[in-house]
Design a protein around this motif. Structure first.
Motif, PDB file in Angstrom:
ATOM      1  N   SER A  61       0.827  -1.207   0.000  1.00 26.56           N
ATOM      2  CA  SER A  61       0.000   0.000   0.000  1.00 26.56           C
ATOM      3  C   SER A  61       0.863   1.260   0.000  1.00 26.56           C
ATOM      4  CB  SER A  61      -0.922  -0.001   1.216  1.00 26.56           C
ATOM      5  OG  SER A  61      -1.652   1.203   1.304  1.00 26.56           O
ATOM      6  N   TYR A  62       1.839   1.317   0.915  1.00 30.17           N
ATOM      7  CA  TYR A  62       2.603   2.549   1.089  1.00 30.17           C
ATOM      8  C   TYR A  62       3.586   2.797  -0.053  1.00 30.17           C
ATOM      9  CZ  TYR A  62       5.566   6.134   3.143  1.00 30.17           C
ATOM     10  OH  TYR A  62       6.250   7.308   3.366  1.00 30.17           O
ATOM     11  N   TYR A  63       4.295   1.760  -0.459  1.00 36.67           N
ATOM     12  CA  TYR A  63       5.391   1.945  -1.413  1.00 36.67           C
ATOM     13  C   TYR A  63       4.974   1.888  -2.879  1.00 36.67           C
ATOM     14  CZ  TYR A  63       8.496   1.502   2.614  1.00 36.67           C
ATOM     15  OH  TYR A  63       9.134   1.698   3.814  1.00 36.67           O
ATOM     16  N   ILE A  64       3.825   1.269  -3.166  1.00 33.83           N
ATOM     17  CA  ILE A  64       3.452   1.107  -4.573  1.00 33.83           C
ATOM     18  C   ILE A  64       2.081   1.708  -4.894  1.00 33.83           C
ATOM     19  CG2 ILE A  64       2.987  -0.574  -6.409  1.00 33.83           C
ATOM     20  CD1 ILE A  64       5.076  -2.381  -5.162  1.00 33.83           C
ATOM     21  N   ILE A  65       1.048   1.220  -4.203  1.00 37.81           N
ATOM     22  CA  ILE A  65      -0.315   1.619  -4.566  1.00 37.81           C
ATOM     23  C   ILE A  65      -0.563   3.106  -4.328  1.00 37.81           C
ATOM     24  CG2 ILE A  65      -2.761   1.286  -4.058  1.00 37.81           C
ATOM     25  CD1 ILE A  65      -2.160  -1.637  -3.550  1.00 37.81           C
ATOM     26  N   GLU A  66      -0.187   3.612  -3.155  1.00 38.92           N
ATOM     27  CA  GLU A  66      -0.437   5.026  -2.859  1.00 38.92           C
ATOM     28  C   GLU A  66       0.277   5.966  -3.835  1.00 38.92           C
ATOM     29  OE1 GLU A  66      -0.231   6.064   1.380  1.00 38.92           O
ATOM     30  OE2 GLU A  66      -0.377   3.912   1.785  1.00 38.92           O
ATOM     31  N   PRO A  67       1.559   5.744  -4.152  1.00 43.43           N
ATOM     32  CA  PRO A  67       2.194   6.611  -5.161  1.00 43.43           C
ATOM     33  C   PRO A  67       1.509   6.542  -6.517  1.00 43.43           C
ATOM     34  CG  PRO A  67       3.855   5.402  -3.919  1.00 43.43           C
ATOM     35  CD  PRO A  67       2.530   4.818  -3.543  1.00 43.43           C
ATOM     36  N   LEU A  68       1.104   5.336  -6.948  1.00 42.07           N
ATOM     37  CA  LEU A  68       0.444   5.193  -8.243  1.00 42.07           C
ATOM     38  C   LEU A  68      -0.857   5.967  -8.285  1.00 42.07           C
ATOM     39  CD1 LEU A  68       1.042   1.401  -9.083  1.00 42.07           C
ATOM     40  CD2 LEU A  68       2.095   3.391 -10.190  1.00 42.07           C
ATOM     41  N   LEU A  69      -1.642   5.883  -7.208  1.00 40.60           N
ATOM     42  CA  LEU A  69      -2.918   6.594  -7.165  1.00 40.60           C
ATOM     43  C   LEU A  69      -2.717   8.102  -7.116  1.00 40.60           C
ATOM     44  CD1 LEU A  69      -4.978   4.326  -4.722  1.00 40.60           C
ATOM     45  CD2 LEU A  69      -5.208   4.514  -7.196  1.00 40.60           C
ATOM     46  N   ALA A  70      -1.578   8.518  -6.582  1.00 40.04           N
ATOM     47  CA  ALA A  70      -1.281   9.948  -6.524  1.00 40.04           C
ATOM     48  C   ALA A  70      -0.640  10.446  -7.813  1.00 40.04           C
ATOM     49  CB  ALA A  70      -0.362  10.233  -5.344  1.00 40.04           C
ATOM     50  N   GLY A  71      -0.499   9.558  -8.812  1.00 42.19           N
ATOM     51  CA  GLY A  71       0.086   9.944 -10.087  1.00 42.19           C
ATOM     52  C   GLY A  71       1.594  10.014 -10.071  1.00 42.19           C
ATOM     53  N   LYS A  72       2.222   9.338  -9.115  1.00 41.11           N
ATOM     54  CA  LYS A  72       3.671   9.342  -9.013  1.00 41.11           C
ATOM     55  C   LYS A  72       4.227   7.951  -9.313  1.00 41.11           C
ATOM     56  CE  LYS A  72       3.456  12.782  -5.292  1.00 41.11           C
ATOM     57  NZ  LYS A  72       3.810  13.059  -3.870  1.00 41.11           N
ATOM     58  N   GLN A  73       5.475   7.906  -9.687  1.00 38.56           N
ATOM     59  CA  GLN A  73       6.119   6.612  -9.903  1.00 38.56           C
ATOM     60  C   GLN A  73       6.686   6.112  -8.583  1.00 38.56           C
ATOM     61  OE1 GLN A  73       8.972   6.328 -13.093  1.00 38.56           O
ATOM     62  NE2 GLN A  73      10.037   4.608 -12.132  1.00 38.56           N
ATOM     63  N   PRO A  74       6.353   4.888  -8.178  1.00 37.12           N
ATOM     64  CA  PRO A  74       6.913   4.338  -6.945  1.00 37.12           C
ATOM     65  C   PRO A  74       8.436   4.356  -6.994  1.00 37.12           C
ATOM     66  CG  PRO A  74       5.133   2.959  -7.760  1.00 37.12           C
ATOM     67  CD  PRO A  74       5.422   3.959  -8.839  1.00 37.12           C
ATOM     68  N   ARG A  75       9.049   4.867  -5.950  1.00 39.23           N
ATOM     69  CA  ARG A  75      10.505   5.031  -5.949  1.00 39.23           C
ATOM     70  C   ARG A  75      11.251   3.699  -5.930  1.00 39.23           C
ATOM     71  NH1 ARG A  75      10.980   7.382   0.250  1.00 39.23           N
ATOM     72  NH2 ARG A  75      10.428   5.443   1.338  1.00 39.23           N
ATOM     73  N   ASP A  76      10.592   2.630  -5.500  1.00 42.46           N
ATOM     74  CA  ASP A  76      11.250   1.330  -5.425  1.00 42.46           C
ATOM     75  C   ASP A  76      11.132   0.538  -6.723  1.00 42.46           C
ATOM     76  OD1 ASP A  76      12.157   1.319  -2.610  1.00 42.46           O
ATOM     77  OD2 ASP A  76      10.016   1.517  -2.198  1.00 42.46           O
ATOM     78  N   ILE A  77      10.448   1.094  -7.706  1.00 40.91           N
ATOM     79  CA  ILE A  77      10.358   0.439  -9.016  1.00 40.91           C
ATOM     80  C   ILE A  77      11.211   1.233  -9.991  1.00 40.91           C
ATOM     81  CG2 ILE A  77       8.842  -0.297 -10.887  1.00 40.91           C
ATOM     82  CD1 ILE A  77       6.592  -0.536  -8.903  1.00 40.91           C
ATOM     83  N   LYS A  78      12.402   0.757 -10.223  1.00 44.51           N
ATOM     84  CA  LYS A  78      13.342   1.480 -11.083  1.00 44.51           C
ATOM     85  C   LYS A  78      13.043   1.258 -12.566  1.00 44.51           C
ATOM     86  CE  LYS A  78      15.520   2.672  -7.355  1.00 44.51           C
ATOM     87  NZ  LYS A  78      15.387   4.049  -6.824  1.00 44.51           N
ATOM     88  N   ASN A  79      12.561   0.065 -12.889  1.00 47.55           N
ATOM     89  CA  ASN A  79      12.275  -0.286 -14.280  1.00 47.55           C
ATOM     90  C   ASN A  79      10.861   0.183 -14.639  1.00 47.55           C
ATOM     91  OD1 ASN A  79      12.008  -1.380 -16.813  1.00 47.55           O
ATOM     92  ND2 ASN A  79      12.629  -3.453 -16.216  1.00 47.55           N
ATOM     93  N   THR A  80      10.768   1.233 -15.425  1.00 45.56           N
ATOM     94  CA  THR A  80       9.448   1.782 -15.774  1.00 45.56           C
ATOM     95  C   THR A  80       8.626   0.831 -16.631  1.00 45.56           C
ATOM     96  OG1 THR A  80      10.454   2.894 -17.684  1.00 45.56           O
ATOM     97  CG2 THR A  80      10.270   4.165 -15.638  1.00 45.56           C
ATOM     98  N   ALA A  81       9.283  -0.122 -17.286  1.00 53.33           N
ATOM     99  CA  ALA A  81       8.551  -1.083 -18.117  1.00 53.33           C
ATOM    100  C   ALA A  81       7.655  -1.979 -17.276  1.00 53.33           C
ATOM    101  CB  ALA A  81       9.540  -1.934 -18.928  1.00 53.33           C
ATOM    102  N   LEU A  82       7.962  -2.081 -15.995  1.00 54.03           N
ATOM    103  CA  LEU A  82       7.165  -2.932 -15.106  1.00 54.03           C
ATOM    104  C   LEU A  82       5.880  -2.252 -14.643  1.00 54.03           C
ATOM    105  CD1 LEU A  82       9.986  -4.396 -12.810  1.00 54.03           C
ATOM    106  CD2 LEU A  82       8.770  -5.563 -14.660  1.00 54.03           C
ATOM    107  N   LEU A  83       5.776  -0.938 -14.835  1.00 52.44           N
ATOM    108  CA  LEU A  83       4.633  -0.203 -14.300  1.00 52.44           C
ATOM    109  C   LEU A  83       3.306  -0.667 -14.900  1.00 52.44           C
ATOM    110  CD1 LEU A  83       5.963   3.464 -14.035  1.00 52.44           C
ATOM    111  CD2 LEU A  83       5.478   1.842 -12.198  1.00 52.44           C
ATOM    112  N   LYS A  84       3.288  -0.866 -16.217  1.00 51.58           N
ATOM    113  CA  LYS A  84       2.031  -1.252 -16.864  1.00 51.58           C
ATOM    114  C   LYS A  84       1.511  -2.602 -16.375  1.00 51.58           C
ATOM    115  CE  LYS A  84      -0.262  -1.593 -21.356  1.00 51.58           C
ATOM    116  NZ  LYS A  84      -0.110  -1.447 -22.828  1.00 51.58           N
TER     117      LYS A  84
END
Length: 616
Positions: free
Chosen positions: A350-373
């Motif tokens: 929730s804190y590191y991935i979902i909340e940043p995504l919902l706020a329109g930000k890229q999670p800082r712990d996901i370096k590979n942007t290809a994984l976002l989709k």
């Protein structure tokens, strides 16, 4: 700007609450963990407001509300959705009225929902899965009110055309003054409303009486701060030394831990200053942690502490419903382990991935942007599945628990019996009037049989009792105290309906002075009766509880009164802990085994009573 060592404030609050909920009997005052959170939130939010005003001379209210919404709502919604599938592990009783609970949680009105429905923070037969969100309601009410007040203060300051250079100082002074007034009013209200109460839940839940920790934090922020620090506190920081500061911080944490051992939810002292003391100690710890930040420029906060602090809010959301569910399927330690195993990963997600995504930000712990989709796709699919499950659970949830159904049916039977009793009284009056006309005296005879007067425990097994205790009538109702039982007995006695053997099963709702009320009942019981006292049982109680004191007192009475017998339900219940598994420790959930041993206890008491004389 992240202040080092603040993480330990959050950790202290989280551990206090978790320990309290997991091991309530061992750590009865751990509920102050919520007040640690409240005080820290009041400090942090107000300090950030001051920083914003110092930097821009403005305060953007809508942006403030948006940040609060993004931080609070997504984790709450996720926690509710994740919990729903686990409800299939327990009885449908645990999702009774779950739709209303969810609506109250998402609408941030759980505190007043619990007050309106008679909810108790500590004692509930089937605990609400989201009762712990009462604190979110109080917190949200604070954010809404405080945001509006600060926005009005800023607007007023701009209209007053004050000295631009002195605006920040004036702003701090105004914020401090308003915070202090609000804190004092709330503390006084809590103290005043705590008098003459047997259940303090309404005082504890109310935003009016329990908002003062936020304002204690706000006052603290006004005199200290985060990025923007006033001159006096800056001077204090320059004079501070490492060893005294860290010792003071440790001592503050020790005092908070000690409070958790000595404070009790059902003690008036908690509301006359106990919670305030916890808030003041927390404020002191915040100041020392802020000071320690300046004293340790080359020391980093441990990563494990930062991690726990980051997930503390989400973990708070998960721990209670998961623990309630797992504790019905396994022992306490196993339930705690399962709660942590499931709660921690979902909190981190929730804190590191979902909340940043919902706020329109890229999670800082996901370096590979290809994984976002694919991550977004997977989370969306999972969310839809959880939402469907939640809808099904809400739609199929019962409206009443099994115990509530029994008590409701019992109340119908009680109403029927009261009508029958009224008819009997009227007929008796007619006969007495006729006897008077004929100038004959009619002596009031005591009817044979058994009159059972009880509380909700007796009401829950009412039908079984009447069928299995020979020649008996049952008058039972929830929340019945000794005084109310006295009134019931006096009415029956005045109408010549009180039978020879009187079984009194009262005590789980024992108040201060119950022993004296029982003595009065014994004194006013007319000759010709025997009194059988059913000792109260509460699986949560220790020897300091009123119900335990009453049971001990009742056992001394047969030595003083030869017409009194003890039906020791307390000892009998202790021999059958399986009957109370998954309950509040008082009622036995309509289990047939509970009906049997309860009736057996009453019948054993009546057998012993048959060997004793009636009251002379």
């Amino acid at each position: 700007m992240r202040i080092k060592w603040f993480s330990f404030i959050r950790i202290a609050g989280l551990l206090s609450v978790l320990t309290y909920h997991f091991f309530q009997n061992s750590y009865p005052g751990g509920f102050i963990g919520v007040d640690i959170f409240f005080t820290f939130s009041g400090f942090l939010i107000t300090a950030l407001m001051i920083d914003e005003f110092a930097k821009t001379r403005h305060f953007k209210l809508i942006k403030f509300y948006q940040r609060r919404f993004n931080r609070i709502v997504p984790p709450l919604l996720l926690a509710i959705l994740v919990v729903m599938p686990f409800t299939y592990l327990v009885s449908p009783d645990y999702v009774t009225g779950i739709g209303k609970q969810i609506a109250a949680a998402m609408g941030f009105t759980t505190n007043y929902f619990e007050i309106a429905t008679g909810g108790s923070y500590e004692s509930k037969f089937i605990p609400h899965l989201f009762v712990h969100t009462w604190s979110l309601a109080v917190e949200m009410h604070f954010y809404i009110l405080w945001g509006l007040i600060v926005a009005c203060v800023v607007r007023w300051m701009h209209k007053s055309n004050g000295d631009k250079k002195g605006m920040v100082v004036s702003f701090r002074a105004i914020i401090a003054s308003i915070s202090l007034v609000f804190a004092l009013v709330s503390v006084i209200l809590m103290g005043l409303r705590s008098f003459n109460l047997t259940d303090y839940s309404a005082v504890y839940f109310s935003s009016l009486t329990h908002c003062f920790p936020f304002f204690v934090g706000a006052v603290t922020a006004s005199f200290t701060g985060i990025a923007t620090v006033p001159k006096r506190f800056q001077q204090a920081l320059s004079r501070a030394r490492f060893l005294p500061t860290i010792v003071s911080l440790v001592v503050a944490f020790v005092f908070l831990v000690m409070l958790g051992f000595v404070m009790h939810f059902d003690s008036q002292e908690t509301y006359l200053g106990g919670i305030l003391l916890a808030s003041l100690i927390t404020a002191f710890a915040i100041v020392k942690a802020r000071t320690l930040h300046n004293l340790t420029p080359n020391i980093n906060e441990p990563k494990w502490a930062t991690f726990i602090a980051d997930i503390s809010y989400s973990m708070y959301l998960y721990h209670w419903p998961l623990f309630v569910i797992f504790s019905q399927r396994m022992n306490t330690i196993s339930a705690v382990i399962m709660t942590i195993i499931i709660g921690v990963p979902f909190s981190a997600l929730s804190y590191y991935i979902i909340e940043p995504l919902l706020a329109g930000k890229q999670p800082r712990d996901i370096k590979n942007t290809a994984l976002l989709k694919p991550i977004k796709t997977g989370l969306t699919a999972g969310g839809v599945i959880l939402l469907v499950i939640a809808v099904v659970v809400v739609k199929t949830a019962p409206n009443l628990t099994q115990l509530d159904q029994k008590l409701w049916i019992s109340s119908l039977y009680q109403a029927r019996d009261n009508m029958t009793t009224s008819k009997t009284v009227i007929q008796a009056d007619i006969k007495q009037q006729q006897a008077a006309k004929d100038k004959h005296k009619q002596s009031a005879t005591i009817p044979k049989g058994v009159s059972i007067i009880g509380d909700s425990v007796t009401a829950g097994t009412r039908d079984y009792l009447q069928k299995n205790v020979a020649d008996s009538t049952v008058d039972a109702a929830g929340e019945r105290t000794m005084q109310l039982a006295y009134d019931v007995m006096m009415r029956a006695q005045a109408n010549h309906l009180l039978r020879e053997n009187v079984v009194l099963s009262i005590g789980t709702n024992a108040l201060a002075g119950t022993n004296e009320q029982l003595e009065k009942l014994i004194y006013d019981l007319k000759p010709g009766h025997r009194l059988i006292l059913v000792t109260p049982y509460d699986g949560r109680a220790d020897e300091t509880w009123n119900s335990s004191k009453l049971a001990k007192f009742e056992r001394t009475l047969p030595q003083k009164y030869n017409f009194i017998t003890i039906a020791d339900w307390q000892n009998m219940a202790r021999k059958h802990p399986e009957v109370f598994e998954g309950t509040d420790g008082v009622h036995f959930a309509g289990r047939h085994e509970g009906d049997v041993i309860y009736a057996q206890t009453v019948n054993d008491g009546l057998k012993e009573a048959a060997k004793t004389p009636v009251k002379k």
